[in-house]
Scaffold this active site. Structure first.
Site, PDB file in Angstrom:
ATOM      1  N   ALA A 140      29.327  40.950  40.135  1.00  0.00           N
ATOM      2  CA  ALA A 140      27.897  40.854  40.495  1.00  0.00           C
ATOM      3  C   ALA A 140      27.009  41.742  39.623  1.00  0.00           C
ATOM      4  CB  ALA A 140      27.722  41.213  41.971  1.00  0.00           C
ATOM      5  N   THR A 141      27.593  42.384  38.619  1.00  0.00           N
ATOM      6  CA  THR A 141      26.772  43.284  37.799  1.00  0.00           C
ATOM      7  C   THR A 141      25.980  42.540  36.731  1.00  0.00           C
ATOM      8  OG1 THR A 141      28.673  43.654  36.365  1.00  0.00           O
ATOM      9  CG2 THR A 141      28.295  45.296  38.086  1.00  0.00           C
ATOM     10  N   ARG A 187      32.886  46.456  37.771  1.00  0.00           N
ATOM     11  CA  ARG A 187      33.400  47.740  37.289  1.00  0.00           C
ATOM     12  C   ARG A 187      32.284  48.714  36.954  1.00  0.00           C
ATOM     13  NH1 ARG A 187      36.621  45.086  32.515  1.00  0.00           N
ATOM     14  NH2 ARG A 187      34.615  44.013  32.611  1.00  0.00           N
ATOM     15  N   TYR A 242      41.663  31.060  26.987  1.00  0.00           N
ATOM     16  CA  TYR A 242      40.521  31.030  27.928  1.00  0.00           C
ATOM     17  C   TYR A 242      40.524  29.689  28.672  1.00  0.00           C
ATOM     18  CZ  TYR A 242      35.936  30.946  30.041  1.00  0.00           C
ATOM     19  OH  TYR A 242      34.918  30.853  30.967  1.00  0.00           O
ATOM     20  N   SER A 301      35.248  26.319  34.781  1.00  0.00           N
ATOM     21  CA  SER A 301      34.433  26.137  33.568  1.00  0.00           C
ATOM     22  C   SER A 301      34.679  24.728  33.054  1.00  0.00           C
ATOM     23  CB  SER A 301      34.879  27.135  32.497  1.00  0.00           C
ATOM     24  OG  SER A 301      34.341  26.787  31.238  1.00  0.00           O
ATOM     25  N   GLU A 339      25.754  37.346  29.837  1.00  0.00           N
ATOM     26  CA  GLU A 339      26.392  38.280  28.895  1.00  0.00           C
ATOM     27  C   GLU A 339      27.750  37.738  28.403  1.00  0.00           C
ATOM     28  OE1 GLU A 339      26.490  42.233  30.618  1.00  0.00           O
ATOM     29  OE2 GLU A 339      24.353  42.138  31.059  1.00  0.00           O
ATOM     30  N   PHE A 340      28.081  36.521  28.859  1.00  0.00           N
ATOM     31  CA  PHE A 340      29.388  35.915  28.564  1.00  0.00           C
ATOM     32  C   PHE A 340      29.751  35.966  27.068  1.00  0.00           C
ATOM     33  CE2 PHE A 340      31.822  32.129  27.366  1.00  0.00           C
ATOM     34  CZ  PHE A 340      32.937  32.231  28.181  1.00  0.00           C
ATOM     35  N   ASP A 363      38.313  47.202  39.405  1.00  0.00           N
ATOM     36  CA  ASP A 363      38.712  46.229  38.383  1.00  0.00           C
ATOM     37  C   ASP A 363      39.588  45.185  39.080  1.00  0.00           C
ATOM     38  OD1 ASP A 363      40.026  44.889  36.281  1.00  0.00           O
ATOM     39  OD2 ASP A 363      39.995  46.676  35.010  1.00  0.00           O
TER      40      ASP A 363
HETATM   41  P1  NDP Z   1      28.840  37.904  32.464  1.00  0.00           P
HETATM   42  O1  NDP Z   1      29.579  38.587  31.356  1.00  0.00           O
HETATM   43  O2  NDP Z   1      27.357  37.969  32.463  1.00  0.00           O
HETATM   44  O3  NDP Z   1      29.385  38.429  33.882  1.00  0.00           O
HETATM   45  C1  NDP Z   1      30.750  38.625  34.111  1.00  0.00           C
HETATM   46  C2  NDP Z   1      30.948  39.452  35.370  1.00  0.00           C
HETATM   47  O4  NDP Z   1      32.361  39.563  35.615  1.00  0.00           O
HETATM   48  C3  NDP Z   1      30.379  40.838  35.250  1.00  0.00           C
HETATM   49  O5  NDP Z   1      29.714  41.176  36.440  1.00  0.00           O
HETATM   50  C4  NDP Z   1      31.613  41.711  35.075  1.00  0.00           C
HETATM   51  O6  NDP Z   1      31.393  42.966  35.709  1.00  0.00           O
HETATM   52  C5  NDP Z   1      32.660  40.926  35.858  1.00  0.00           C
HETATM   53  N1  NDP Z   1      34.010  41.240  35.412  1.00  0.00           N
HETATM   54  C6  NDP Z   1      34.584  40.936  34.225  1.00  0.00           C
HETATM   55  N2  NDP Z   1      35.814  41.450  34.161  1.00  0.00           N
HETATM   56  C7  NDP Z   1      36.024  42.104  35.336  1.00  0.00           C
HETATM   57  C8  NDP Z   1      37.101  42.853  35.871  1.00  0.00           C
HETATM   58  N3  NDP Z   1      38.233  43.039  35.175  1.00  0.00           N
HETATM   59  N4  NDP Z   1      36.963  43.389  37.102  1.00  0.00           N
HETATM   60  C9  NDP Z   1      35.839  43.210  37.803  1.00  0.00           C
HETATM   61  N5  NDP Z   1      34.788  42.517  37.371  1.00  0.00           N
HETATM   62  C10 NDP Z   1      34.882  41.977  36.142  1.00  0.00           C
HETATM   63  O7  NDP Z   1      29.321  36.387  32.402  1.00  0.00           O
HETATM   64  P2  NDP Z   1      29.009  35.115  33.348  1.00  0.00           P
HETATM   65  O8  NDP Z   1      28.132  35.455  34.471  1.00  0.00           O
HETATM   66  O9  NDP Z   1      28.627  34.029  32.457  1.00  0.00           O
HETATM   67  O10 NDP Z   1      30.486  34.810  33.848  1.00  0.00           O
HETATM   68  C11 NDP Z   1      30.846  34.719  35.203  1.00  0.00           C
HETATM   69  C12 NDP Z   1      31.992  33.738  35.334  1.00  0.00           C
HETATM   70  O11 NDP Z   1      31.544  32.453  34.929  1.00  0.00           O
HETATM   71  C13 NDP Z   1      33.216  34.043  34.490  1.00  0.00           C
HETATM   72  O12 NDP Z   1      34.363  33.741  35.263  1.00  0.00           O
HETATM   73  C14 NDP Z   1      33.099  33.067  33.317  1.00  0.00           C
HETATM   74  O13 NDP Z   1      34.340  32.752  32.768  1.00  0.00           O
HETATM   75  C15 NDP Z   1      32.471  31.877  34.023  1.00  0.00           C
HETATM   76  N6  NDP Z   1      31.760  30.909  33.201  1.00  0.00           N
HETATM   77  C16 NDP Z   1      30.732  31.295  32.374  1.00  0.00           C
HETATM   78  C17 NDP Z   1      30.046  30.329  31.642  1.00  0.00           C
HETATM   79  C18 NDP Z   1      28.947  30.684  30.695  1.00  0.00           C
HETATM   80  O14 NDP Z   1      28.654  29.887  29.772  1.00  0.00           O
HETATM   81  N7  NDP Z   1      28.267  31.820  30.866  1.00  0.00           N
HETATM   82  C19 NDP Z   1      30.364  28.901  31.778  1.00  0.00           C
HETATM   83  C20 NDP Z   1      31.461  28.618  32.665  1.00  0.00           C
HETATM   84  C21 NDP Z   1      32.107  29.591  33.348  1.00  0.00           C
HETATM   85  P3  NDP Z   1      31.806  44.393  35.112  1.00  0.00           P
HETATM   86  O15 NDP Z   1      31.768  44.278  33.621  1.00  0.00           O
HETATM   87  O16 NDP Z   1      30.790  45.334  35.687  1.00  0.00           O
HETATM   88  O17 NDP Z   1      33.163  44.620  35.648  1.00  0.00           O
HETATM   89  C1  8X3 Z   2      32.341  29.132  29.417  1.00  0.00           C
HETATM   90  C2  8X3 Z   2      31.858  27.893  28.736  1.00  0.00           C
HETATM   91  O1  8X3 Z   2      32.291  26.352  26.761  1.00  0.00           O
HETATM   92  O2  8X3 Z   2      32.255  28.729  26.296  1.00  0.00           O
HETATM   93  O3  8X3 Z   2      33.398  28.885  30.251  1.00  0.00           O
HETATM   94  O4  8X3 Z   2      34.115  27.737  27.428  1.00  0.00           O
HETATM   95  S1  8X3 Z   2      32.684  27.674  27.243  1.00  0.00           S
END
Ligand code: NDP
Ligand code: 8X3
Length: 257
Positions: A10-11, A34, A153, A140, A189-190, A60
């Protein structure tokens, strides 16, 4: 009493947008991640802005012991969990199979797959005892169609899809709904995480089209949980208009008018 939603990751990105949406809709929220400072700031913001309760749990998801410790020691007033959004996850690197970092592979599997399993098992007792609940797993489009240099991935998200199916079947008798949601490209931030801080490479991913925004994913998840209790969206794929699947895009230049 407000309903309670647990949101992992949720960060930032989808998780943060979900925390905001659910709090706006009068859910009390358990927010995890985290980065402690971000969690604490979000907690204060949500409490102040929406007048709900928020509980920040910093751990984590790869750390099985920490996951169970956090949920086993949940205060009594937080135990009636209605919704679990298994969102925490990441991609690390975009490399050919024979060149990819094994360390990256391990972190993706430990986070996206094993972390999701740990959190779900830790939260499930609170749902099973009430014979109700809804689990949303973040997949995804990468789960559906594998793309070049996506190898592990994509596999980790395909695992999320299969695990969701298994959960749904096994939890039928517990009255617990399971939804897997599969977004396409969304600007969070993905990509910055995937490209290890290289913001130039990260921003290129979203050039020439309007990607999804985190709020749209939060709205969609909220729609799924708002349906009558006998209705369950099992599997939902959502992309922006410029994307057909994990490979095909129509990048025309600037965003749509
Ligand atoms: P962000 O990087 O913006 O957010 C990812 C979140 O996951 C952060 O809050 C991070 O928190 C948390 N996180 C990552 N690793 C850990 C860990 N080891 N323990 C606890 N928390 C963790 O990316 P998104 O919001 O885009 O991604 C969220 C989800 O959506 C992921 O599962 C991603 O694979 C999926 N997704 C994203 C897409 C995209 O294009 N953005 C498309 C499809 C799926 P912190 O670093 O504080 O731990
Ligand atoms: C995130 C979307 O297309 O980068 O899951 O895999 S993609």
């Amino acid at each position: 009493m407000n309903k309670i939603a647990v949101i992992t990751g949720a960060t930032s990105g989808f998780g943060k947008a979900c925390a905001e949406k659910f709090a706006k809709e009068n859910f009390d929220v358990v927010i995890t991640g985290r980065r402690k400072e971000r969690l604490e700031n979000l907690k204060s913001e949500l409490e102040k802005k929406f007048g709900v309760r928020a509980l920040a749990l910093c751990f984590d998801v790869q750390d099985r012991e920490a996951v169970f410790k956090n949920f086993e020691s949940l205060p009594e007033e937080w135990r009636n969990i209605d919704i679990l959004i298994n969102n925490a996850g990441l991609a690390l690197g975009r490399d050919f199979f024979e060149e990819a970092s094994m360390e990256d592979w391990e972190i993706m599997i430990d986070t996206n797959v094993k972390g999701l399993l740990y959190v779900t098992r830790a939260v499930l007792p609170f749902m099973v005892s009430r014979k109700r609940g809804h689990i949303i797993n973040m997949g995804s489009v990468a789960a559906k169609v594998v793309y070049e240099k996506g190898n592990v991935y994509c596999a980790s998200k395909a695992a999320v899809e299969t695990i969701s199916e298994g959960m749904r079947i096994d939890l039928l008798r517990q009255g617990i709904r399971v939804t897997a949601i599969h977004p396409g490209a969304a600007e969070t931030e993905f990509s910055e995480v995937r490209f290890k801080g290289n913001t130039e490479l990260a921003s290129k991913v979203y050039e020439g089209y309007e990607p999804l925004h985190a709020e749209e994913i939060a709205e969609t998840i909220f729609y799924c949980v708002s349906l009558p209790r006998h209705v369950c969206i099992n599997d939902l794929v959502i992309t922006c208009l410029a994307q057909a699947d994990s490979i095909y895009f129509h990048k025309t230049g600037p965003v749509y008018p």
